[in-house]
Design an enzyme around this catalytic site. Structure first.
Site, mmCIF file in Angstrom:
data_model
loop_
_atom_site.group_PDB
_atom_site.id
_atom_site.type_symbol
_atom_site.label_atom_id
_atom_site.label_comp_id
_atom_site.label_asym_id
_atom_site.label_seq_id
_atom_site.Cartn_x
_atom_site.Cartn_y
_atom_site.Cartn_z
ATOM 1 N N HIS A 1 -46.073 -59.201 -42.808
ATOM 2 C CA HIS A 1 -46.050 -60.358 -41.906
ATOM 3 C C HIS A 1 -46.079 -59.843 -40.473
ATOM 4 C CE1 HIS A 1 -43.338 -62.657 -39.145
ATOM 5 N NE2 HIS A 1 -44.201 -63.606 -39.435
ATOM 6 N N ASN B 1 -46.444 -61.553 -36.211
ATOM 7 C CA ASN B 1 -46.840 -62.598 -35.271
ATOM 8 C C ASN B 1 -46.543 -62.143 -33.855
ATOM 9 O OD1 ASN B 1 -44.414 -64.250 -33.987
ATOM 10 N ND2 ASN B 1 -43.807 -63.746 -36.091
ATOM 11 N N VAL B 2 -47.348 -62.620 -32.946
ATOM 12 C CA VAL B 2 -47.116 -62.446 -31.514
ATOM 13 C C VAL B 2 -47.378 -63.795 -30.865
ATOM 14 C CG1 VAL B 2 -47.512 -59.968 -31.290
ATOM 15 C CG2 VAL B 2 -49.473 -61.503 -31.287
ATOM 16 N N HIS C 1 -42.215 -47.577 -39.882
ATOM 17 C CA HIS C 1 -41.290 -47.583 -38.751
ATOM 18 C C HIS C 1 -41.727 -46.607 -37.659
ATOM 19 C CE1 HIS C 1 -37.992 -50.347 -39.696
ATOM 20 N NE2 HIS C 1 -38.353 -50.144 -40.955
ATOM 21 N N GLY D 1 -47.146 -79.571 -35.727
ATOM 22 C CA GLY D 1 -48.191 -78.612 -36.052
ATOM 23 C C GLY D 1 -48.861 -78.932 -37.373
#
Length: 307
Positions: free
Chosen positions: A108, A110-111, A147, A261
């Site tokens: 996953h 998102n920005v 990481h 939305g």
């Protein structure tokens, strides 16, 4: 402080969506995204791109949205009542990828950018985002690589940034009702504006660009491993945790639904197949049990001296 350049953010997000879709399609080998442009009745719209039943990816979506309105939904003003009565714009790219093979993790990312404006007061804006990994069968080298790439995204912005946002990710992607992390984490940040617009925008771009650099090598390494029906069954069971988090805990899902939305785009994160069982536990000392004992806990994957 540099004034926010909303159009520059939008251009970057559209380019990011194109790049991630192209790389995922290339990695799958036969995947073609279905594109669905949509408009929001209250203002704005977006472009949802969806994969379904491809060679590597069972289902996934990469969504761009740019919505705006005259008033903020309750989920946005509950913690920040000073924003009540302001108009707003929110834009971002969000994605979830569910592979067929249980040895390939779900991912996953998102920005996003948010700005609330008032005719007589300065705008209030911030960036947020991150990426996280949800394995079903743990490979330490994959977790370390994931990481390490997250740290590389953060390093130009300060030596303390990775540790701070790694810890926030561990805390955020946690199912309190299960007392269990969703996966092995990554990065999570929100409400970020204290660096000024230019540097904060650059950081958001670094996080967005590093997602596919972190994920694609893991897919390449694991996508052709043979697996059994038992392993597939465990994957479907563990996907239930993903569904629970997104529907019960995730602030982004709540904001999207409360702000009017597009429901199909908001819920594209849900996997096509999933299983639940009553009070099920893996066999002690099994490889499935090791997911819980060795991976689903905050860990200092890079040996930096923190959790």
């Amino acid at each position: 402080m540099t004034q926010p350049d909303i159009e520059a953010v939008k251009r970057y997000l559209l380019t990011l969506q194109d790049d991630i879709c192209a790389q995922l399609s290339a990695e799958d080998g036969q995947a073609q995204f279905i594109e669905d442009a949509w408009e929001r009745p209250g203002g704005g719209g977006g472009c949802t791109r969806v994969l379904a039943d491809c060679a590597v990816f069972e289902q996934g979506g990469v969504n761009f949205s740019h919505v705006f309105g005259s008033t903020l939904p309750p989920s946005a003003t509950a913690a920040r009542p000073e924003l009540a009565g302001r108009s707003f714009q929110a834009m971002g790219v969000s994605l979830v990828i569910h592979p067929h093979n249980p040895f390939v993790p779900t991912s996953h990312a998102n920005v996003r950018f948010f700005i609330a404006e008032h005719p007589t007061e300065p705008p209030v804006w911030w960036f947020g985002g991150g990426f996280d990994l949800t394995p079903y069968y743990g490979f330490e080298e994959d977790c370390i690589a994931w990481h390490q790439t997250a740290k590389e995204a953060c390093d130009p912005f300060g030596s303390e940034v990775y540790a701070k946002y790694k810890r926030w990710c561990d805390e955020y992607f946690f199912l309190k009702h299960r007392n269990e992390p969703r996966g092995i984490g990554g990065l999570f940040f929100d409400d970020l504006n204290e660096w000024g617009f230019d540097q904060t925008f650059a950081f958001m771009q670094s996080v967005g660009d590093h997602y596919i650099q972190a994920y694609r090598p893991i897919v390449q390494k694991r996508k052709n491993l043979p697996f059994t029906e038992t392993q597939r069954d465990f994957q479907l069971y563990r996907r239930g945790r993903y569904v629970e988090f997104n529907l019960v805990c995730d602030r982004g899902t709540l904001f999207g639904l409360q702000s009017g939305g597009r429901t199909e785009s908001i819920l594209m994160s849900l996997p096509p197949l999933v299983k639940w069982r009553y009070d099920w536990h893996p066999e002690p000392n099994s490889v499935e049990a090791s997911l819980y004992t060795d991976f689903l806990k905050p860990r200092d994957w890079l040996g930096l001296g923190g959790s």
